[in-house]
Design a protein around this motif. Structure first.
Motif, PDB file in Angstrom:
ATOM      1  N   ALA A 213      29.996  -3.971  13.020  1.00  0.00           N
ATOM      2  CA  ALA A 213      29.684  -4.217  12.047  1.00  0.00           C
ATOM      3  C   ALA A 213      28.415  -3.709  11.760  1.00  0.00           C
ATOM      4  O   ALA A 213      27.859  -3.526  10.682  1.00  0.00           O
ATOM      5  N   GLY A 214      27.345  -3.535  13.121  1.00  0.00           N
ATOM      6  CA  GLY A 214      25.962  -3.075  12.374  1.00  0.00           C
ATOM      7  C   GLY A 214      26.134  -1.926  13.485  1.00  0.00           C
ATOM      8  O   GLY A 214      24.757  -1.466  13.311  1.00  0.00           O
ATOM      9  N   CYS A 215      26.886  -1.181  13.820  1.00  0.00           N
ATOM     10  CA  CYS A 215      26.448   0.171  13.988  1.00  0.00           C
ATOM     11  C   CYS A 215      26.818   1.047  13.021  1.00  0.00           C
ATOM     12  O   CYS A 215      27.173   0.873  12.204  1.00  0.00           O
ATOM     13  N   LYS A 216      25.591   2.453  13.300  1.00  0.00           N
ATOM     14  CA  LYS A 216      25.609   2.968  12.389  1.00  0.00           C
ATOM     15  C   LYS A 216      26.431   3.954  13.090  1.00  0.00           C
ATOM     16  O   LYS A 216      25.771   5.302  13.818  1.00  0.00           O
ATOM     17  N   ILE A 217      27.602   4.654  12.570  1.00  0.00           N
ATOM     18  CA  ILE A 217      28.318   5.544  12.746  1.00  0.00           C
ATOM     19  C   ILE A 217      27.353   7.367  12.578  1.00  0.00           C
ATOM     20  O   ILE A 217      28.445   7.989  13.998  1.00  0.00           O
ATOM     21  N   TYR A 218      26.642   7.644  11.929  1.00  0.00           N
ATOM     22  CA  TYR A 218      26.535   8.926  11.809  1.00  0.00           C
ATOM     23  C   TYR A 218      25.036   8.794  13.161  1.00  0.00           C
ATOM     24  O   TYR A 218      25.428  10.041  13.177  1.00  0.00           O
ATOM     25  N   ALA A 219      24.888   8.242  13.557  1.00  0.00           N
ATOM     26  CA  ALA A 219      23.152   8.132  15.079  1.00  0.00           C
ATOM     27  C   ALA A 219      24.858   7.997  15.966  1.00  0.00           C
ATOM     28  O   ALA A 219      24.344   8.464  17.445  1.00  0.00           O
ATOM     29  N   SER A 220      26.098   8.161  16.068  1.00  0.00           N
ATOM     30  CA  SER A 220      26.388   8.205  17.061  1.00  0.00           C
ATOM     31  C   SER A 220      27.121   9.751  17.437  1.00  0.00           C
ATOM     32  O   SER A 220      27.602   9.994  18.822  1.00  0.00           O
ATOM     33  N   MET A 221      26.786  10.149  16.079  1.00  0.00           N
ATOM     34  CA  MET A 221      27.346  12.346  16.426  1.00  0.00           C
ATOM     35  C   MET A 221      25.676  12.456  16.801  1.00  0.00           C
ATOM     36  O   MET A 221      25.139  12.800  15.994  1.00  0.00           O
ATOM     37  N   ASN A 222      26.629  13.317  17.160  1.00  0.00           N
ATOM     38  CA  ASN A 222      25.058  14.613  17.731  1.00  0.00           C
ATOM     39  C   ASN A 222      25.669  15.770  18.139  1.00  0.00           C
ATOM     40  O   ASN A 222      26.925  16.465  16.948  1.00  0.00           O
ATOM     41  N   VAL A 223      25.217  17.122  17.574  1.00  0.00           N
ATOM     42  CA  VAL A 223      25.080  18.490  17.257  1.00  0.00           C
ATOM     43  C   VAL A 223      25.687  19.271  17.993  1.00  0.00           C
ATOM     44  O   VAL A 223      26.576  18.938  19.027  1.00  0.00           O
ATOM     45  N   ASP A 224      26.384  20.140  16.980  1.00  0.00           N
ATOM     46  CA  ASP A 224      27.385  21.444  18.091  1.00  0.00           C
ATOM     47  C   ASP A 224      26.828  22.565  17.296  1.00  0.00           C
ATOM     48  O   ASP A 224      27.461  23.197  16.469  1.00  0.00           O
ATOM     49  N   ARG A 225      26.245  23.133  18.699  1.00  0.00           N
ATOM     50  CA  ARG A 225      25.548  24.564  18.039  1.00  0.00           C
ATOM     51  C   ARG A 225      27.004  25.968  18.213  1.00  0.00           C
ATOM     52  O   ARG A 225      27.194  26.518  17.063  1.00  0.00           O
ATOM     53  N   LEU A 226      28.194  26.188  18.810  1.00  0.00           N
ATOM     54  CA  LEU A 226      29.030  26.296  18.304  1.00  0.00           C
ATOM     55  C   LEU A 226      29.995  26.691  16.835  1.00  0.00           C
ATOM     56  O   LEU A 226      29.476  27.544  16.557  1.00  0.00           O
ATOM     57  N   HIS A 227      30.507  25.293  17.348  1.00  0.00           N
ATOM     58  CA  HIS A 227      31.031  25.179  15.330  1.00  0.00           C
ATOM     59  C   HIS A 227      29.499  25.356  14.763  1.00  0.00           C
ATOM     60  O   HIS A 227      30.789  26.048  13.592  1.00  0.00           O
ATOM     61  N   GLN A 228      28.743  24.712  14.450  1.00  0.00           N
ATOM     62  CA  GLN A 228      28.071  24.273  13.678  1.00  0.00           C
ATOM     63  C   GLN A 228      27.035  25.186  13.029  1.00  0.00           C
ATOM     64  O   GLN A 228      27.294  25.939  12.047  1.00  0.00           O
ATOM     65  N   LEU A 229      26.305  26.305  13.759  1.00  0.00           N
ATOM     66  CA  LEU A 229      25.623  27.214  14.075  1.00  0.00           C
ATOM     67  C   LEU A 229      26.042  28.410  13.990  1.00  0.00           C
ATOM     68  O   LEU A 229      26.252  28.984  13.307  1.00  0.00           O
ATOM     69  N   LEU A 230      26.496  28.764  15.051  1.00  0.00           N
ATOM     70  CA  LEU A 230      27.510  30.610  15.386  1.00  0.00           C
ATOM     71  C   LEU A 230      28.299  30.695  14.481  1.00  0.00           C
ATOM     72  O   LEU A 230      28.454  31.675  13.581  1.00  0.00           O
ATOM     73  N   LYS A 231      29.755  29.416  14.570  1.00  0.00           N
ATOM     74  CA  LYS A 231      30.491  29.174  14.427  1.00  0.00           C
ATOM     75  C   LYS A 231      30.476  28.868  12.509  1.00  0.00           C
ATOM     76  O   LYS A 231      30.832  30.254  12.098  1.00  0.00           O
ATOM     77  N   GLY A 232      29.825  28.236  11.873  1.00  0.00           N
ATOM     78  CA  GLY A 232      29.791  27.565  10.934  1.00  0.00           C
ATOM     79  C   GLY A 232      28.208  29.001  10.495  1.00  0.00           C
ATOM     80  O   GLY A 232      29.315  29.418   8.991  1.00  0.00           O
ATOM     81  N   VAL A 233      27.593  28.197   9.940  1.00  0.00           N
ATOM     82  CA  VAL A 233      26.854  28.506   9.093  1.00  0.00           C
ATOM     83  C   VAL A 233      26.031  30.261   9.809  1.00  0.00           C
ATOM     84  O   VAL A 233      26.020  31.080   8.563  1.00  0.00           O
ATOM     85  N   PHE A 234      25.866  30.998  10.756  1.00  0.00           N
ATOM     86  CA  PHE A 234      26.329  32.213  11.392  1.00  0.00           C
ATOM     87  C   PHE A 234      27.522  33.196  10.471  1.00  0.00           C
ATOM     88  O   PHE A 234      27.582  34.052   9.370  1.00  0.00           O
ATOM     89  N   LYS A 235      28.954  32.946  11.481  1.00  0.00           N
ATOM     90  CA  LYS A 235      29.772  33.586  11.078  1.00  0.00           C
ATOM     91  C   LYS A 235      30.497  33.397   9.753  1.00  0.00           C
ATOM     92  O   LYS A 235      31.063  33.753   8.559  1.00  0.00           O
ATOM     93  N   ASP A 236      30.973  32.064   9.347  1.00  0.00           N
ATOM     94  CA  ASP A 236      31.559  31.954   8.593  1.00  0.00           C
ATOM     95  C   ASP A 236      31.391  31.845   6.739  1.00  0.00           C
ATOM     96  O   ASP A 236      31.182  32.063   5.664  1.00  0.00           O
ATOM     97  N   HIS A 237      29.687  31.203   7.140  1.00  0.00           N
ATOM     98  CA  HIS A 237      28.863  31.856   5.936  1.00  0.00           C
ATOM     99  C   HIS A 237      28.242  32.460   5.647  1.00  0.00           C
ATOM    100  O   HIS A 237      28.098  33.412   5.058  1.00  0.00           O
ATOM    101  N   THR A 238      26.908  32.947   6.755  1.00  0.00           N
ATOM    102  CA  THR A 238      25.440  33.581   6.211  1.00  0.00           C
ATOM    103  C   THR A 238      26.671  35.460   6.429  1.00  0.00           C
ATOM    104  O   THR A 238      25.949  35.971   5.654  1.00  0.00           O
ATOM    105  N   TRP A 239      27.212  35.706   7.420  1.00  0.00           N
ATOM    106  CA  TRP A 239      28.402  36.723   7.427  1.00  0.00           C
ATOM    107  C   TRP A 239      28.711  37.370   6.849  1.00  0.00           C
ATOM    108  O   TRP A 239      28.611  38.564   5.618  1.00  0.00           O
ATOM    109  N   GLU A 240      29.673  35.737   5.573  1.00  0.00           N
ATOM    110  CA  GLU A 240      29.927  36.350   4.580  1.00  0.00           C
ATOM    111  C   GLU A 240      29.592  36.398   3.283  1.00  0.00           C
ATOM    112  O   GLU A 240      30.017  37.438   2.996  1.00  0.00           O
ATOM    113  N   TRP A 241      28.028  35.739   2.930  1.00  0.00           N
ATOM    114  CA  TRP A 241      27.788  35.687   1.800  1.00  0.00           C
ATOM    115  C   TRP A 241      26.952  37.313   2.276  1.00  0.00           C
ATOM    116  O   TRP A 241      26.724  37.955   0.688  1.00  0.00           O
TER     117      TRP A 241
END
Length: 233
Positions: free
Chosen positions: A25-53
């Motif tokens: 009940a006291g678990c902070k679920i968001y703190a258990s998830m770490n970042v993912d450079r491949l899917h968040q930055l390279l594929k997401g921010v870079f290719k899917d968004h910034t490049w397309e924009w």
């Protein structure tokens, strides 16, 4: 899918399966998830968004066909050099990208697109901030100075991202989960170490052996059982 529809097809809950959260009940679920450079930055921010924009922005300036031709020409013009990819003259026609291609594009896209962005310095500053953030986030270790550089790059992104709002088709940029994730990178690095500790690039590298080779060994018809047999040999 609505709750009612999910209940009808049996996807809403699993019988006899206890809810993990009930015992935490006291678990902070968001703190258990770490970042993912491949899917968040390279594929997401870079290719899917910034490049397309950026491609859409250049189409507005030069026209759709002319913009694609100019981008292809700029990437094709790079001379051969160590660790610099040769993209060919049909870069914008490629539909499927790999992790290594994202990285190769990231190395040179500032130099390639800068001449096409004359008179639009803030757009170029945004590209530089995105590039800085992705590269610095990939460091194997960090100190306070590198985290400060990361924060500066984030400020640069925040200052100029509004320039691409028209290419979101009136949808707010704040709704993009991968853009939002940028604001948690410094916190995650401080708490859990450098981002390469949780980068899915490592597991993606096993696709060739675990998935692609198995599929190629099948007859491409009802291939999943064949792939499983191939894996257990």
């Amino acid at each position: 899918m609505s709750v009612e529809a999910a209940n009808d097809v049996g996807l809403w809950k699993f019988e006899n399966c206890p809810n993990f959260a009930n015992a935490h009940a006291g678990c902070k679920i968001y703190a258990s998830m770490n970042v993912d450079r491949l899917h968040q930055l390279l594929k997401g921010v870079f290719k899917d968004h910034t490049w397309e924009w950026m491609v859409d922005f250049l189409k507005d300036i030069y026209g759709a066909e002319k913009a694609l031709e100019l981008i292809d020409e700029r990437f094709f013009a790079f001379p051969r050099f160590s660790d610099i990819c040769q993209f060919g003259d049909k870069l914008t026609r490629i539909k499927q990208w790999t992790d290594s291609e994202y990285k190769d594009m990231l190395k040179v896209w500032l130099a390639a697109l800068a001449p096409l962005l004359k008179g639009h310095p803030n757009h170029l500053k945004f590209l530089k901030s995105v590039t800085d953030f992705i590269l610095i986030a990939g460091y194997h270790s960090h100190i306070e100075t590198t985290l400060r550089y990361l924060q500066d790059a984030l400020h640069g992104i925040s200052r100029n991202i509004h320039l691409f709002l028209p290419y979101r088709h009136n949808q707010p940029i704040s709704k993009i989960s991968k853009i939002h994730s940028l604001f948690h990178y410094i916190e995650c690095i401080k708490e859990m170490g450098s981002a390469d500790n949780s980068d899915t690039e490592v597991s993606e590298a096993t696709h060739k052996n675990l998935i692609k080779d198995g599929y190629r060994a099948s007859n491409k018809v009802d291939y999943i059982p064949q792939m499983l047999r191939w894996e257990t040999r």
